[in-house]
Design a protein around this motif. Structure first.
Motif, mmCIF file in Angstrom:
data_model
loop_
_atom_site.group_PDB
_atom_site.id
_atom_site.type_symbol
_atom_site.label_atom_id
_atom_site.label_comp_id
_atom_site.label_asym_id
_atom_site.label_seq_id
_atom_site.Cartn_x
_atom_site.Cartn_y
_atom_site.Cartn_z
ATOM 1 N N LEU A 16 -15.378 1.066 -5.517
ATOM 2 C CA LEU A 16 -14.509 -0.037 -5.120
ATOM 3 C C LEU A 16 -14.204 -0.425 -6.675
ATOM 4 N N ARG A 17 -15.246 -0.299 -7.690
ATOM 5 C CA ARG A 17 -14.832 -0.837 -8.915
ATOM 6 C C ARG A 17 -14.538 0.293 -10.100
ATOM 7 N N SER A 18 -14.278 1.325 -9.460
ATOM 8 C CA SER A 18 -13.836 2.571 -10.417
ATOM 9 C C SER A 18 -12.759 2.035 -11.110
ATOM 10 N N PRO A 19 -12.682 2.283 -12.699
ATOM 11 C CA PRO A 19 -11.628 1.878 -13.555
ATOM 12 C C PRO A 19 -10.252 2.943 -13.165
ATOM 13 N N SER A 20 -10.654 3.985 -12.428
ATOM 14 C CA SER A 20 -9.153 4.932 -12.698
ATOM 15 C C SER A 20 -9.378 5.278 -10.836
ATOM 16 N N PRO A 21 -8.748 4.718 -10.232
ATOM 17 C CA PRO A 21 -8.455 5.104 -8.588
ATOM 18 C C PRO A 21 -7.790 6.306 -8.531
ATOM 19 N N ALA A 22 -8.572 7.186 -7.696
ATOM 20 C CA ALA A 22 -7.764 8.583 -7.541
ATOM 21 C C ALA A 22 -6.800 8.558 -6.488
ATOM 22 N N SER A 23 -6.501 7.633 -5.670
ATOM 23 C CA SER A 23 -5.606 7.663 -4.899
ATOM 24 C C SER A 23 -5.143 6.185 -4.639
ATOM 25 N N THR A 24 -4.042 6.190 -3.890
ATOM 26 C CA THR A 24 -3.069 4.995 -3.383
ATOM 27 C C THR A 24 -4.268 4.013 -2.684
ATOM 28 N N TRP A 25 -4.898 4.723 -1.853
ATOM 29 C CA TRP A 25 -5.762 4.054 -0.818
ATOM 30 C C TRP A 25 -6.749 3.320 -1.343
ATOM 31 N N GLN A 26 -7.355 4.170 -2.563
ATOM 32 C CA GLN A 26 -8.626 3.466 -3.401
ATOM 33 C C GLN A 26 -8.149 2.399 -4.256
ATOM 34 N N ALA A 27 -6.889 2.606 -4.590
ATOM 35 C CA ALA A 27 -6.428 1.250 -5.439
ATOM 36 C C ALA A 27 -6.000 0.130 -4.375
ATOM 37 N N ARG A 28 -5.598 0.141 -3.029
ATOM 38 C CA ARG A 28 -5.556 -0.876 -2.315
ATOM 39 C C ARG A 28 -6.677 -1.523 -1.917
ATOM 40 N N ALA A 29 -7.631 -0.803 -1.653
ATOM 41 C CA ALA A 29 -9.110 -1.077 -1.239
ATOM 42 C C ALA A 29 -9.753 -1.611 -2.354
ATOM 43 N N GLN A 30 -9.417 -1.400 -3.615
ATOM 44 C CA GLN A 30 -10.227 -2.080 -4.775
ATOM 45 C C GLN A 30 -9.498 -3.492 -5.067
ATOM 46 N N ARG A 31 -8.296 -3.721 -4.876
ATOM 47 C CA ARG A 31 -7.375 -4.901 -5.022
ATOM 48 C C ARG A 31 -7.946 -5.788 -3.674
ATOM 49 N N ALA A 32 -8.002 -5.255 -2.629
ATOM 50 C CA ALA A 32 -8.662 -6.347 -1.320
ATOM 51 C C ALA A 32 -10.164 -6.543 -1.858
ATOM 52 N N TYR A 33 -10.804 -5.685 -2.267
ATOM 53 C CA TYR A 33 -11.975 -5.960 -2.768
ATOM 54 C C TYR A 33 -12.517 -7.068 -3.818
ATOM 55 N N LEU A 34 -11.831 -6.756 -5.020
ATOM 56 C CA LEU A 34 -11.764 -7.818 -5.926
ATOM 57 C C LEU A 34 -11.240 -8.995 -5.408
ATOM 58 N N GLY A 35 -10.168 -9.246 -4.551
ATOM 59 C CA GLY A 35 -9.709 -10.572 -4.033
ATOM 60 C C GLY A 35 -10.852 -11.156 -3.206
ATOM 61 N N TRP A 36 -11.375 -10.385 -2.368
ATOM 62 C CA TRP A 36 -12.622 -11.035 -1.461
ATOM 63 C C TRP A 36 -13.733 -11.349 -2.631
ATOM 64 N N VAL A 37 -13.992 -10.794 -3.619
ATOM 65 C CA VAL A 37 -15.123 -11.404 -4.448
ATOM 66 C C VAL A 37 -14.504 -12.418 -5.261
ATOM 67 N N ALA A 38 -13.191 -12.491 -5.498
ATOM 68 C CA ALA A 38 -12.906 -13.832 -6.133
ATOM 69 C C ALA A 38 -12.624 -15.133 -5.182
ATOM 70 N N PHE A 39 -12.333 -14.760 -3.826
ATOM 71 C CA PHE A 39 -12.061 -15.687 -2.923
ATOM 72 C C PHE A 39 -13.573 -16.280 -2.501
ATOM 73 N N ARG A 40 -14.517 -15.369 -2.290
ATOM 74 C CA ARG A 40 -15.693 -15.851 -1.954
ATOM 75 C C ARG A 40 -16.570 -16.675 -3.180
ATOM 76 N N ALA A 41 -16.133 -16.525 -4.260
ATOM 77 C CA ALA A 41 -16.653 -17.334 -5.258
ATOM 78 C C ALA A 41 -16.173 -18.861 -5.277
ATOM 79 N N ASN A 42 -14.917 -19.035 -4.427
ATOM 80 C CA ASN A 42 -14.508 -20.521 -4.509
ATOM 81 C C ASN A 42 -15.267 -21.188 -2.904
ATOM 82 N N PRO A 43 -16.175 -21.952 -3.194
ATOM 83 C CA PRO A 43 -16.786 -22.656 -2.048
ATOM 84 C C PRO A 43 -15.797 -23.461 -1.356
ATOM 85 N N ILE A 44 -14.718 -24.203 -1.909
ATOM 86 C CA ILE A 44 -13.733 -24.780 -0.938
ATOM 87 C C ILE A 44 -13.278 -23.733 0.005
ATOM 88 N N ALA A 45 -12.706 -22.932 -0.702
ATOM 89 C CA ALA A 45 -12.063 -21.984 0.253
ATOM 90 C C ALA A 45 -12.702 -21.152 1.447
#
Length: 308
Positions: A16-45
């Motif tokens: 999920l943290r690979s700097p060079s995703p090998a497929s569109t699916w991996q890129a989308r999964a990385q984006r969703a994962y990083l979004g969740w990490v950022a969202f989880r860091a917000n206690p109000i959210a």
């Protein structure tokens, strides 16, 4: 647990943290994962997410969480204060307020869900078409949008319900008809910023149809802003539905709708304060939850929000 003790988890995180995703699916999964990490860091959210999840779980498991559907009168037990037997007391007909609140969560989700299904596609369609086509199409569609934006939402909803007649379905339709216009404005603004982008021009040069360009290239870029606005608007949708229910134009008795519960309990505010207070607190808490959730989603889905 260390990475060595959990090689599968470590491998998934590395994927999920690979700097060079090998497929569109991996890129989308990385984006969703990083979004969740950022969202989880917000206690109000996260607090808003917990409130919304609690609402959904209460609606799903209402038969398991309650002893009745809160519809049948029990006059010998009317206006009982909160106790171990009736956690939030009983109303003027002896119905358990806790049971009615839990079952009322289904009504709330029904309204929010149907309104969302109606307004988001309409707003996206009108806004993207106006922004991409331009000219007289843009002028006509935006003047229609201006007409709907010129009236306060509740007042316009009251006019539609008065014409359609009271009832839950008519209330949903009235709320949807008064809510779609801001989404058209948002979608149009997004399209105006991207319609001359290189990839749009390239798609046009390759002979792609207008429908394909809108569906493949334009609408996906507008979704993030529309989702954020929709989440933030859910509080307003709930308040409008409660207002219609309070006036007797929404869900009809004995359906446990929170606005109607406040309306029937307002005469007991001074002596039996729990009758109108419990549904009022539920409306406040759920509206706050959607506002906090929408604020967190805006920080995650809109990269420009963090530039200021």
């Amino acid at each position: 647990m260390s990475a060595a003790a959990d090689p599968q988890g470590a491998g998934l995180r590395a994927w999920l943290r690979s700097p060079s995703p090998a497929s569109t699916w991996q890129a989308r999964a990385q984006r969703a994962y990083l979004g969740w990490v950022a969202f989880r860091a917000n206690p109000i959210a996260m607090a808003g997410l917990l409130i919304v999840v609690a609402l959904v779980l209460a609606a799903i498991f209402a038969p398991l969480l309650t002893g009745s559907r809160g519809l049948d009168p029990d006059l010998p037990n009317r206006l009982l204060p909160p106790s171990a037997e009736h956690w939030l007391g009983t109303d003027q007909l002896g119905r358990d307020i806790y049971d009615r609140l839990i079952w009322g969560s289904r009504v709330t989700l029904y309204i929010v869900g149907l309104v969302s299904i109606i307004v988001a596609p309409i707003g996206l369609a009108v806004g993207t078409l106006a922004g991409y086509a331009g000219g007289w199409v843009d002028t006509v569609l935006m003047r229609i949008v201006d007409i709907f934006l010129a009236f306060p939402r509740l007042i316009l909803a009251l006019a539609f319900v008065a014409a359609l007649g009271p009832g839950l379905e008519n209330a949903v339709l009235a709320i949807a008809l008064t809510t779609w216009s801001p989404y058209a404005r948002i979608a149009r603004a997004e399209v105006l910023t991207i319609r001359k982008a290189d990839y749009i021009v390239a798609a046009e040069a390759q002979g792609a149809s207008t429908w394909r360009i809108l569906r493949k290239h334009v609408v996906p870029l507008c979704l993030a802003s529309v989702i954020v606005r929709l989440t933030l608007d859910m509080a307003g949708i709930i308040l409008t539905a409660a207002g219609l229910g309070f006036l007797g134009l929404g869900a009809q008795p004995p359906l446990p709708e929170w606005g109607a519960m406040i309306s029937t309990g307002r005469d007991f505010l001074y002596d039996q304060w729990w009758v109108p207070t419990a549904p009022g607190a539920a409306i406040f808490l759920v509206s706050l939850g959607f506002c906090l959730l929408g604020d967190g989603l805006r920080d995650v889905l809109d990269p420009r929000s963090g530039e200021a």
